[in-house]
Design an enzyme around this catalytic site. Structure first.
Site, mmCIF file in Angstrom:
data_model
loop_
_atom_site.group_PDB
_atom_site.id
_atom_site.type_symbol
_atom_site.label_atom_id
_atom_site.label_comp_id
_atom_site.label_asym_id
_atom_site.label_seq_id
_atom_site.Cartn_x
_atom_site.Cartn_y
_atom_site.Cartn_z
ATOM 1 N N HIS A 1 51.763 43.406 41.375
ATOM 2 C CA HIS A 1 50.998 43.415 40.257
ATOM 3 C C HIS A 1 52.002 43.180 39.039
ATOM 4 O O HIS A 1 51.632 42.330 38.171
ATOM 5 C CB HIS A 1 50.117 44.427 40.121
ATOM 6 C CG HIS A 1 49.588 44.634 38.407
ATOM 7 N ND1 HIS A 1 48.863 43.855 38.168
ATOM 8 C CD2 HIS A 1 49.947 45.710 37.715
ATOM 9 C CE1 HIS A 1 48.407 44.302 36.922
ATOM 10 N NE2 HIS A 1 49.032 45.429 36.852
ATOM 11 N N HIS B 1 55.707 47.760 33.271
ATOM 12 C CA HIS B 1 54.657 48.376 32.583
ATOM 13 C C HIS B 1 54.032 49.155 33.529
ATOM 14 O O HIS B 1 53.180 50.155 33.077
ATOM 15 C CB HIS B 1 53.687 47.350 32.016
ATOM 16 C CG HIS B 1 52.671 46.601 32.850
ATOM 17 N ND1 HIS B 1 53.232 45.634 33.829
ATOM 18 C CD2 HIS B 1 51.510 46.933 33.309
ATOM 19 C CE1 HIS B 1 52.264 45.288 34.546
ATOM 20 N NE2 HIS B 1 51.015 46.050 34.345
ATOM 21 N N ASP B 2 54.200 49.239 34.647
ATOM 22 C CA ASP B 2 53.389 50.204 35.599
ATOM 23 C C ASP B 2 54.485 50.790 36.740
ATOM 24 O O ASP B 2 54.215 51.078 37.690
ATOM 25 C CB ASP B 2 52.468 49.518 36.669
ATOM 26 C CG ASP B 2 51.232 49.256 35.712
ATOM 27 O OD1 ASP B 2 50.672 50.350 35.223
ATOM 28 O OD2 ASP B 2 50.382 48.402 36.021
ATOM 29 N N HIS C 1 48.725 48.620 42.182
ATOM 30 C CA HIS C 1 49.498 48.783 40.960
ATOM 31 C C HIS C 1 50.867 49.077 41.517
ATOM 32 O O HIS C 1 51.613 49.929 41.482
ATOM 33 C CB HIS C 1 49.138 49.974 39.945
ATOM 34 C CG HIS C 1 48.013 49.514 39.219
ATOM 35 N ND1 HIS C 1 46.589 50.062 39.807
ATOM 36 C CD2 HIS C 1 47.822 49.053 37.995
ATOM 37 C CE1 HIS C 1 45.894 49.809 38.357
ATOM 38 N NE2 HIS C 1 46.607 48.993 37.732
ATOM 39 N N GLN D 1 31.858 44.120 38.164
ATOM 40 C CA GLN D 1 32.713 43.128 37.888
ATOM 41 C C GLN D 1 32.403 42.487 36.740
ATOM 42 O O GLN D 1 32.978 42.105 35.695
ATOM 43 C CB GLN D 1 33.218 42.372 38.980
ATOM 44 C CG GLN D 1 34.174 42.865 39.956
ATOM 45 C CD GLN D 1 35.527 43.206 39.618
ATOM 46 O OE1 GLN D 1 35.992 44.026 38.694
ATOM 47 N NE2 GLN D 1 36.174 42.065 39.661
#
Length: 865
Positions: free
Chosen positions: A607, A643-644, A603, A807
């Site tokens: 990203h 957003h992060d 993050h 996953q």
């Protein structure tokens, strides 16, 4: 039946009672005389009680009232015999339906207050007493007196009239009434309410003279202390008589009839005195005079009791109104300690009738001194100066008593400072003007909420007589009221100090944010370098391949990712439509990149850049651009890049369990709220204001969409809201013209871009999965080490072999249905769904292969065993 038997007497009793009652009605003189001589206090109270009627209120009218009366005995009997029922309410809700004075009123200036003006009610005038000596008319006079007692509560006026009535019976020359009072030390004394009432004297004349008598001294003090009457023929022969009053007034006292006035608890509440019998029996009072005097004094006792109850209720009501006003004042004013203490001091002075009020604030750094002093005098009430403490007034404030109270933490009440020997400075003839002007003093500590620390001292000087203006001592009521006052003083001081502390903290925060925004902004050299490259040439979107859903950033440098971002803003017409300056845009992009932590495996800036690239591809190649407005496109691209921001490599669950300060700021979506706050900080930092070209309404709308988009990246919110979106798609009811559905779609689109790594070509997906696993395992290690908990399989490094199966589970539970729904909205987004499906097949194959390997390994191990 025999004559002497009880039954015979009981049979003739009703007829005898009727005869006696008829005879008494015909002989009113005898009836009155017998009542005056024989009636006890209990009989008088019972007589009053018989004439107190309760009027039942019946909503059903007369008929309903009659029915309720007829069945009341049945209901009461049933209630008594029934099992435990609903407890009776002490106060019915209907009690408040009666017309009452408004709780909140406005004064003449329109200021809202709890403190009402004194109500002026018209009272019936007192009936003039009749002085005829006809015993036949004494009953009528008694009834007139009772009528006045029932409709008036003025002790002085009623007792004055009672004395005039008594004068018609015992013919004394003078009458006086003394009431029992207590000082601050709970020592009793007597104060004259009426003095030397004579025939023809007015109420004003009798009530003007105020004399204080000591308890158990003199004739009046002796009667008050013992509660027994005295009939003295010659006052000068009685050693208890104090001739000083005669010397002052010039009046010669001979005979005295002195009687206590008692309340219903047989406590002495006053003393009545008649002086000098005018006629008959040699100028001395007779036994009949004593009985007549005692009978009328019973009414005085009733008057005093009722009036004291009424005065107490008025005082309590006034106190409550003042305290409510203080509470309101504390909540209204919290910004300035000086202003609130000025208002509190003004309230204390006006209510308690004191000459001076001083409030000392203890210095927090040096407890032996005061940091500030607020002083006000009664002359200043109308002026209310802006500054209470002035240099020229310093010599008018005495600090020594306040220092003593602060150290002892106990109230101090000095009736007469000049006679108090406890303090050395009162005995020194220093010539201090301030010390000389102090007569009575009341000083109380102001404590904090925990009651173990003095934060101030309130000092009152010289309580004033309301009418005469003379200084008098503070009593116990003053102490109690000041104790209540200082509670509000303490609240006001603490609230204001807390407010000032918060203001200082906010000022520090603003300075800190200013410093942080400076360091959060990109360096000027880096900004100029990017601006130079952007001015020279920015490759096309096709050249940069940023319109491809299979885009990979692994081969790009950080500077090239910034150039790609500029191309996104340019090709979406955001630079032109919103008048963005290239320098500001370059600085903002680099500032966003700078505020992602480099020690976070996944993050990070890369990203965020990949999320923005997927958003750009969805808008362009996915043909979603024509479904959205320019403001929505601008907000989505900013949200994707931001957003992060400042991600710490841990999720919301870890933030909560570790009791991180961020968890105290937000109740849900903790990190997402923090990301938005960081985004807002950068957008508002000087040189980074890419939204400066928007109008106020456009700016508000854009920030709202940005916030919603960033919060949408919280998977907990996505799981909560996706059902509605999928249902709309399934039923073919999705409509982007609906504002709510539009907002829902933007949230789903944001999540799709955030998770787009799952749609990349297999080599890219594998590499990204390793980065995600690294970050998750680091969090798991911290949970095991710092929180002493076993991490979930997703975060557990020891469960690394389960990554393929996890996953597959993640794709099935979170991703697949989302991309299917997005493809229904725009078929051009199919590459996202296709990539997700292909990666699922790859992960499924790896999971099956690992499962076979595990089974084979277990079989081999079993064979060896």
């Amino acid at each position: 039946m025999e004559r002497g038997s009880p039954g015979a007497g009981a049979a003739r009793l009703p007829r005898d009672q009727d005869s006696v009652e008829a005879w008494l009605d015909d002989h009113r003189d005898f009836t009155f005389s017998y009542f005056v001589k024989k009636a006890t206090r209990e009989m008088v109270n019972a007589w009053f009680a018989e004439r107190v009627h309760t009027i039942p209120v019946c909503k059903e009218g007369i008929r309903g009232h009659a029915e309720s009366c007829s069945c009341s005995s049945q209901q009461s009997s049933r209630a008594d015999s029934s099992a435990p029922g609903t407890p009776t309410r002490k106060i019915s809700a209907s009690e408040f339906d009666r017309p009452l004075r408004p709780i909140v009123v406005k004064d003449s200036e329109g200021t809202v207050s709890f403190l009402a003006d004194s109500e002026k009610k018209e009272q019936m005038p007192l009936t003039p007493p009749r002085f005829d000596n006809d015993e036949g008319d004494q009953c009528s006079r008694l009834l007139e007196l009772v009528k006045d007692i029932s409709s008036h509560l003025d002790v002085t006026a009623l007792c004055h009239k009672i004395f005039l009535h008594i004068h018609g019976l015992i013919s004394a020359d003078r009458y006086s009434l003394f009431l029992v009072c207590e000082d601050s030390s709970n020592d009793k004394f007597l104060i004259s309410r009426l003095f030397d009432v004579a025939e023809g004297s007015t109420l004003e004349e009798a009530s003007n003279n105020c004399i204080r008598l000591e308890w158990n001294k003199g004739i009046v003090g002796h009667v008050a202390a013992l509660g027994e009457p005295l009939n003295i023929k010659d006052a000068y022969e009685d050693p208890r008589f104090n001739a000083e009053v005669d010397q002052i007034t010039g009046y010669k006292t001979q005979s005295i009839l002195c009687m206590p006035i008692k309340n219903h608890r047989e406590e002495v509440v006053g003393v009545a005195q008649a002086i000098n019998k005018k006629s008959g029996n040699g100028g001395t009072f007779t036994e009949k005079d004593e009985k007549d005097f005692a009978a009328y004094l019973a009414f005085c006792g009733i008057v005093l009791h009722n009036a004291q109850l009424y005065e107490t209720s008025l005082l309590e009501n006034k106190r409550n109104q003042v305290l409510l006003d203080l509470a309101s004042l504390i909540f209204e004013e919290q910004q300035s300690l000086e202003v609130i203490l000025k208002k509190i001091a003004a309230t204390i002075i006006s209510f308690m009738q004191v000459q001076k009020c001083t409030i000392f604030i203890v210095d927090e750094d040096c407890s032996d001194s005061f940091s500030s002093v607020f002083h006000m005098e009664c002359e200043e009430l109308e002026k209310l100066p802006d500054t209470l403490t002035r240099e020229r007034d310093a010599n008018r404030i005495n600090y020594m008593y306040a220092q003593y109270v602060k150290n002892t933490m106990e109230p101090l009440n000095i009736p007469d400072v000049s006679k108090d020997k406890r303090f050395p400075w009162t005995n020194e003839n220093t010539g201090n003007v301030n010390q000389q002007c102090i007569r009575s003093l009341l000083c109380t500590p102001i404590k904090n909420g925990k009651k173990n620390k003095v934060i101030g001292v309130c000092q009152l000087v010289n309580k004033m007589e309301e009418n005469t203006g003379k200084v008098k001592p503070f009593n116990r009521n003053d102490e109690q009221f000041l104790e209540a006052f200082v509670i509000f003083c303490g609240l006001g001081i603490q609230n204001t100090q807390m407010y000032e502390a918060v203001e200082r903290a906010m000022a520090k925060q603003m300075v800190t944010l200013e410093v942080l925004s400076y360091h959060a902004s990109a360096a000027e050299e880096e900004t100029k370098e990017l601006q130079s490259l952007a001015a020279a040439v920015v490759p096309s979107a096709q050249t940069l391949k940023i319109t491809d859903f299979s885009f990979s950033d692994f081969e790009l440098s950080d500077l090239e990712t910034a150039l790609c971002t500029i191309r996104m803003f340019t090709d979406l017409n955001l630079v032109q439509n919103f008048q963005m300056k290239h320098e500001v845009l370059c600085r903002w992009i680099l500032s966003v990149k700078k505020n992602y932590r480099k020690n976070v495996a996944y993050h990070n800036w890369r990203h965020a850049f990949n999320t923005a690239q997927c958003m750009f591809a969805a808008l362009k190649a996915g043909k979603i651009q024509n479904k959205l407005t320019d403001l929505e496109i601008l907000a989505l691209l900013i949200a994707a890049l931001s957003h992060d921001l400042d991600h710490r490599g841990v999720n919301n669950s870890y933030i909560q369990r570790s009791e991180h300060p961020l968890a105290q700021l937000y109740c849900h979506s903790i990190m997402e709220h923090h990301h938005f706050d960081q985004c807002l900080m950068i957008l508002n930092s000087p040189g980074n204001q890419i939204l400066s070209g928007l109008s106020i309404e456009e700016y508000k709308t854009t920030l709202k969409i940005i916030k919603q988009a960033i919060l949408a990246t919280d998977l907990a919110l996505y799981i909560k809201r996706r059902g509605e979106f999928f249902e709309l798609i399934r039923k073919n009811q999705f409509n982007l013209e609906d504002p709510h559905q539009k907002e829902l779609f933007l949230a789903m689109l944001m999540t799709a871009c955030d998770l787009s790594a799952i749609t990349k070509p297999w080599p890219i997906q594998q590499r990204i999965a390793e980065l995600v696993a690294t970050e998750f395992f680091d969090q798991g290690d911290r949970e095991r080490k710092e929180l002493n908990i076993e991490p979930a399989d997703l975060m557990n490094r020891e469960k690394k072999n389960k990554i393929p199966s996890m996953q597959v589970g993640f794709i099935d539970a979170i991703c697949l249905q989302l991309y299917e729904a997005l493809t229904h909205v725009s078929e051009d987004c199919f590459p996202l769904l296709d990539g997700c499906r292909k990666n699922r097949q790859k992960w499924q194959a790896l999971a099956e292969q690992q499962e076979k390997t595990l089974i084979n390994g277990e079989s081999s191990q079993a064979k060896r065993n």
